[in-house]
Design a protein around this motif. Sequence first.
Motif, PDB file in Angstrom:
ATOM      1  N   LEU A 160      92.594  -8.901  26.391  1.00  0.00           N
ATOM      2  CA  LEU A 160      91.516  -8.627  27.342  1.00  0.00           C
ATOM      3  C   LEU A 160      90.314  -7.996  26.648  1.00  0.00           C
ATOM      4  O   LEU A 160      89.159  -8.349  26.920  1.00  0.00           O
ATOM      5  N   MET A 161      90.565  -7.054  25.739  1.00  0.00           N
ATOM      6  CA  MET A 161      89.460  -6.409  25.035  1.00  0.00           C
ATOM      7  C   MET A 161      88.770  -7.386  24.079  1.00  0.00           C
ATOM      8  O   MET A 161      87.542  -7.363  23.950  1.00  0.00           O
ATOM      9  N   ALA A 162      89.555  -8.241  23.415  1.00  0.00           N
ATOM     10  CA  ALA A 162      88.953  -9.245  22.526  1.00  0.00           C
ATOM     11  C   ALA A 162      88.062 -10.198  23.307  1.00  0.00           C
ATOM     12  O   ALA A 162      86.991 -10.597  22.837  1.00  0.00           O
ATOM     13  N   ARG A 163      88.499 -10.577  24.512  1.00  0.00           N
ATOM     14  CA  ARG A 163      87.692 -11.437  25.394  1.00  0.00           C
ATOM     15  C   ARG A 163      86.325 -10.810  25.648  1.00  0.00           C
ATOM     16  O   ARG A 163      85.278 -11.470  25.533  1.00  0.00           O
ATOM     17  N   ASP A 164      86.324  -9.525  25.987  1.00  0.00           N
ATOM     18  CA  ASP A 164      85.071  -8.835  26.298  1.00  0.00           C
ATOM     19  C   ASP A 164      84.159  -8.751  25.075  1.00  0.00           C
ATOM     20  O   ASP A 164      82.951  -9.009  25.161  1.00  0.00           O
ATOM     21  N   GLU A 165      84.734  -8.381  23.924  1.00  0.00           N
ATOM     22  CA  GLU A 165      83.918  -8.202  22.729  1.00  0.00           C
ATOM     23  C   GLU A 165      83.330  -9.532  22.254  1.00  0.00           C
ATOM     24  O   GLU A 165      82.209  -9.581  21.747  1.00  0.00           O
ATOM     25  N   ALA A 166      84.091 -10.632  22.428  1.00  0.00           N
ATOM     26  CA  ALA A 166      83.561 -11.946  22.064  1.00  0.00           C
ATOM     27  C   ALA A 166      82.344 -12.291  22.926  1.00  0.00           C
ATOM     28  O   ALA A 166      81.353 -12.850  22.431  1.00  0.00           O
ATOM     29  N   ARG A 167      82.414 -11.961  24.205  1.00  0.00           N
ATOM     30  CA  ARG A 167      81.268 -12.202  25.088  1.00  0.00           C
ATOM     31  C   ARG A 167      80.052 -11.393  24.643  1.00  0.00           C
ATOM     32  O   ARG A 167      78.928 -11.910  24.598  1.00  0.00           O
ATOM     33  N   HIS A 168      80.280 -10.125  24.328  1.00  0.00           N
ATOM     34  CA  HIS A 168      79.168  -9.256  23.929  1.00  0.00           C
ATOM     35  C   HIS A 168      78.496  -9.789  22.670  1.00  0.00           C
ATOM     36  O   HIS A 168      77.269  -9.877  22.593  1.00  0.00           O
ATOM     37  N   ALA A 169      79.317 -10.118  21.660  1.00  0.00           N
ATOM     38  CA  ALA A 169      78.764 -10.627  20.404  1.00  0.00           C
ATOM     39  C   ALA A 169      78.009 -11.928  20.630  1.00  0.00           C
ATOM     40  O   ALA A 169      76.925 -12.147  20.066  1.00  0.00           O
ATOM     41  N   GLY A 170      78.564 -12.814  21.461  1.00  0.00           N
ATOM     42  CA  GLY A 170      77.900 -14.079  21.750  1.00  0.00           C
ATOM     43  C   GLY A 170      76.566 -13.888  22.452  1.00  0.00           C
ATOM     44  O   GLY A 170      75.590 -14.594  22.169  1.00  0.00           O
ATOM     45  N   PHE A 171      76.504 -12.921  23.355  1.00  0.00           N
ATOM     46  CA  PHE A 171      75.276 -12.657  24.094  1.00  0.00           C
ATOM     47  C   PHE A 171      74.182 -12.115  23.176  1.00  0.00           C
ATOM     48  O   PHE A 171      73.014 -12.527  23.266  1.00  0.00           O
ATOM     49  N   ILE A 172      74.562 -11.214  22.272  1.00  0.00           N
ATOM     50  CA  ILE A 172      73.583 -10.686  21.323  1.00  0.00           C
ATOM     51  C   ILE A 172      73.083 -11.801  20.422  1.00  0.00           C
ATOM     52  O   ILE A 172      71.886 -11.888  20.102  1.00  0.00           O
ATOM     53  N   ASN A 173      73.978 -12.679  19.993  1.00  0.00           N
ATOM     54  CA  ASN A 173      73.565 -13.789  19.146  1.00  0.00           C
ATOM     55  C   ASN A 173      72.595 -14.718  19.875  1.00  0.00           C
ATOM     56  O   ASN A 173      71.681 -15.291  19.277  1.00  0.00           O
ATOM     57  N   ASP A 174      72.796 -14.897  21.195  1.00  0.00           N
ATOM     58  CA  ASP A 174      71.839 -15.674  21.982  1.00  0.00           C
ATOM     59  C   ASP A 174      70.447 -15.053  21.892  1.00  0.00           C
ATOM     60  O   ASP A 174      69.437 -15.760  21.759  1.00  0.00           O
ATOM     61  N   ALA A 175      70.394 -13.731  21.987  1.00  0.00           N
ATOM     62  CA  ALA A 175      69.107 -13.033  21.899  1.00  0.00           C
ATOM     63  C   ALA A 175      68.498 -13.196  20.512  1.00  0.00           C
ATOM     64  O   ALA A 175      67.284 -13.388  20.364  1.00  0.00           O
ATOM     65  N   LEU A 176      69.332 -13.139  19.483  1.00  0.00           N
ATOM     66  CA  LEU A 176      68.833 -13.280  18.118  1.00  0.00           C
ATOM     67  C   LEU A 176      68.279 -14.681  17.860  1.00  0.00           C
ATOM     68  O   LEU A 176      67.289 -14.841  17.130  1.00  0.00           O
ATOM     69  N   ARG A 177      68.906 -15.693  18.457  1.00  0.00           N
ATOM     70  CA  ARG A 177      68.451 -17.063  18.219  1.00  0.00           C
ATOM     71  C   ARG A 177      67.024 -17.276  18.705  1.00  0.00           C
ATOM     72  O   ARG A 177      66.300 -18.119  18.171  1.00  0.00           O
ATOM     73  N   GLU A 178      66.621 -16.528  19.723  1.00  0.00           N
ATOM     74  CA  GLU A 178      65.232 -16.631  20.181  1.00  0.00           C
ATOM     75  C   GLU A 178      64.253 -16.188  19.104  1.00  0.00           C
ATOM     76  O   GLU A 178      63.105 -16.618  19.081  1.00  0.00           O
ATOM     77  N   ALA A 179      64.733 -15.279  18.230  1.00  0.00           N
ATOM     78  CA  ALA A 179      63.876 -14.792  17.144  1.00  0.00           C
ATOM     79  C   ALA A 179      64.010 -15.652  15.900  1.00  0.00           C
ATOM     80  O   ALA A 179      63.407 -15.362  14.858  1.00  0.00           O
ATOM     81  N   GLY A 180      64.809 -16.721  16.000  1.00  0.00           N
ATOM     82  CA  GLY A 180      64.974 -17.622  14.870  1.00  0.00           C
ATOM     83  C   GLY A 180      66.040 -17.192  13.888  1.00  0.00           C
ATOM     84  O   GLY A 180      66.131 -17.728  12.780  1.00  0.00           O
ATOM     85  N   VAL A 181      66.864 -16.207  14.286  1.00  0.00           N
ATOM     86  CA  VAL A 181      67.962 -15.757  13.427  1.00  0.00           C
ATOM     87  C   VAL A 181      69.211 -15.615  14.282  1.00  0.00           C
ATOM     88  O   VAL A 181      69.135 -15.500  15.508  1.00  0.00           O
ATOM     89  N   ALA A 182      70.370 -15.633  13.650  1.00  0.00           N
ATOM     90  CA  ALA A 182      71.631 -15.373  14.332  1.00  0.00           C
ATOM     91  C   ALA A 182      72.712 -15.207  13.282  1.00  0.00           C
ATOM     92  O   ALA A 182      72.561 -15.652  12.142  1.00  0.00           O
ATOM     93  N   VAL A 183      73.788 -14.542  13.675  1.00  0.00           N
ATOM     94  CA  VAL A 183      74.869 -14.242  12.736  1.00  0.00           C
ATOM     95  C   VAL A 183      75.943 -15.318  12.850  1.00  0.00           C
ATOM     96  O   VAL A 183      76.389 -15.642  13.958  1.00  0.00           O
ATOM     97  N   ASN A 184      76.373 -15.866  11.709  1.00  0.00           N
ATOM     98  CA  ASN A 184      77.484 -16.816  11.686  1.00  0.00           C
ATOM     99  C   ASN A 184      78.779 -16.015  11.761  1.00  0.00           C
ATOM    100  O   ASN A 184      79.295 -15.538  10.741  1.00  0.00           O
ATOM    101  N   LEU A 185      79.298 -15.855  12.965  1.00  0.00           N
ATOM    102  CA  LEU A 185      80.447 -14.982  13.182  1.00  0.00           C
ATOM    103  C   LEU A 185      81.721 -15.540  12.551  1.00  0.00           C
ATOM    104  O   LEU A 185      82.568 -14.771  12.081  1.00  0.00           O
ATOM    105  N   GLY A 186      81.856 -16.854  12.528  1.00  0.00           N
ATOM    106  CA  GLY A 186      83.015 -17.442  11.879  1.00  0.00           C
ATOM    107  C   GLY A 186      83.042 -17.145  10.390  1.00  0.00           C
ATOM    108  O   GLY A 186      84.101 -16.855   9.816  1.00  0.00           O
ATOM    109  N   PHE A 187      81.868 -17.177   9.753  1.00  0.00           N
ATOM    110  CA  PHE A 187      81.767 -16.868   8.334  1.00  0.00           C
ATOM    111  C   PHE A 187      82.141 -15.401   8.094  1.00  0.00           C
ATOM    112  O   PHE A 187      82.838 -15.074   7.124  1.00  0.00           O
ATOM    113  N   LEU A 188      81.688 -14.518   8.980  1.00  0.00           N
ATOM    114  CA  LEU A 188      82.030 -13.098   8.851  1.00  0.00           C
ATOM    115  C   LEU A 188      83.534 -12.900   8.869  1.00  0.00           C
ATOM    116  O   LEU A 188      84.088 -12.128   8.079  1.00  0.00           O
TER     117      LEU A 188
END
Length: 380
Positions: free
Chosen positions: A146-174
């Motif tokens: 349940l906690m992993a589900r929530d944290e995945a959503r949070h990270a994905g949402f932040i990455n959505d915001a970053l993509r608007e700025a032309g950057v984003a984190v490759n979480l799979g690579f991390l």
Amino acid sequence: MNIQTSKTTAPRHTADATTVEEGLAIQEEQAKFDSTAATEVAMQNTLLTPRFYTTDFDELDALDVSSVRGEWDELIAQMVSDPNKGHFRKTDAWDHVDWDGMEPQLRKEFIDFLISSCTAEFSGCVLYKEMKRRGSNADITQLFQLMARDEARHAGFINDALREAGVAVNLGFLTQKKKYTYFRPKFIYYATYLSEKIGYARYITIFRHLQAHPEHRFHPIFKWFEEWCNDEFSHGEAFALLIKTDPKLTSGHNVLWIKFFLTAVYATMYVRDHQRPAFHAALGVDPDWYAHEVFTKTSALSRQIFPITLDIDNPRWQAGLVKLQKANADLARAKQDSGLGAMLRQVSAQARAATAFAGLFFIPAKRHQVPTSTRMEPAY
């Protein structure tokens, strides 16, 4: 006759993912658009950057929550109900962001804030998912799923915001390449409990401030902070209950470990936030005021399970934080130079930082009686 068979449509957004596996699959598909620069920042390992952790998963799996069963079942039922499903996606409330017109230093610091936040959220996701994968204890694996589900959503949402700025984190690579730090389970409990509770305090303090001063809301992501911090709060509640299952974790020499983690988490936040002056100025927030507000909230919350709180009103506390922050700034400047002089300045700054941290640690803590009932509800 034309017969059509119905198919279950997979979620297309991390906000709708009901498991961590679904959320990560969506992020992996998006990773092809992510930037190398943002991923390199997230890959950094310093005292101030979020880390990836691993632990003794067999010891974690052996936890018995029978002694907190009533509070445990209540919390798990709340998390299973998934009140924030579908929340972490852009809606009509997501205002246009003029990234190109943003003041350059603010843009730099805000992107750094988002990358750091994304990395921290995903760090929790990776740890929780691994516990769910390795464990066989139904209570523990359900919680971590349940906690992993929530944290995945949070990270994905932040990455959505970053993509608007032309950057984003490759979480799979991390996941594959970032260095992992081993912590014993009890240290995972202390560090993660504090990370979740201070995360709640940070997000809710910014959210309430911007409610009162919307003219300082320079990005729409802050509108999502209330529900976000409630997830952090629930995760902190879970770790409080895990700690409560073993009274030895909050007594004897372990109280010194609690004090160490309290000091380290507070000091790290203070130093890191003072590296983003333009960001806090745009929010209309003084970093010293913000730190004290967050420390006050976190101290009040941590009384639910820890037998001590730090004396953050002691004059030595703020003076020590200032010394630590200055030493860290001097160290950063020295690292940009080369030669014997720069090396000596680094050694001097490191010694001053260690001395300042020791001074903070040795301020006498405040003791109190831990309440019988552990569970709390977000009230700020």
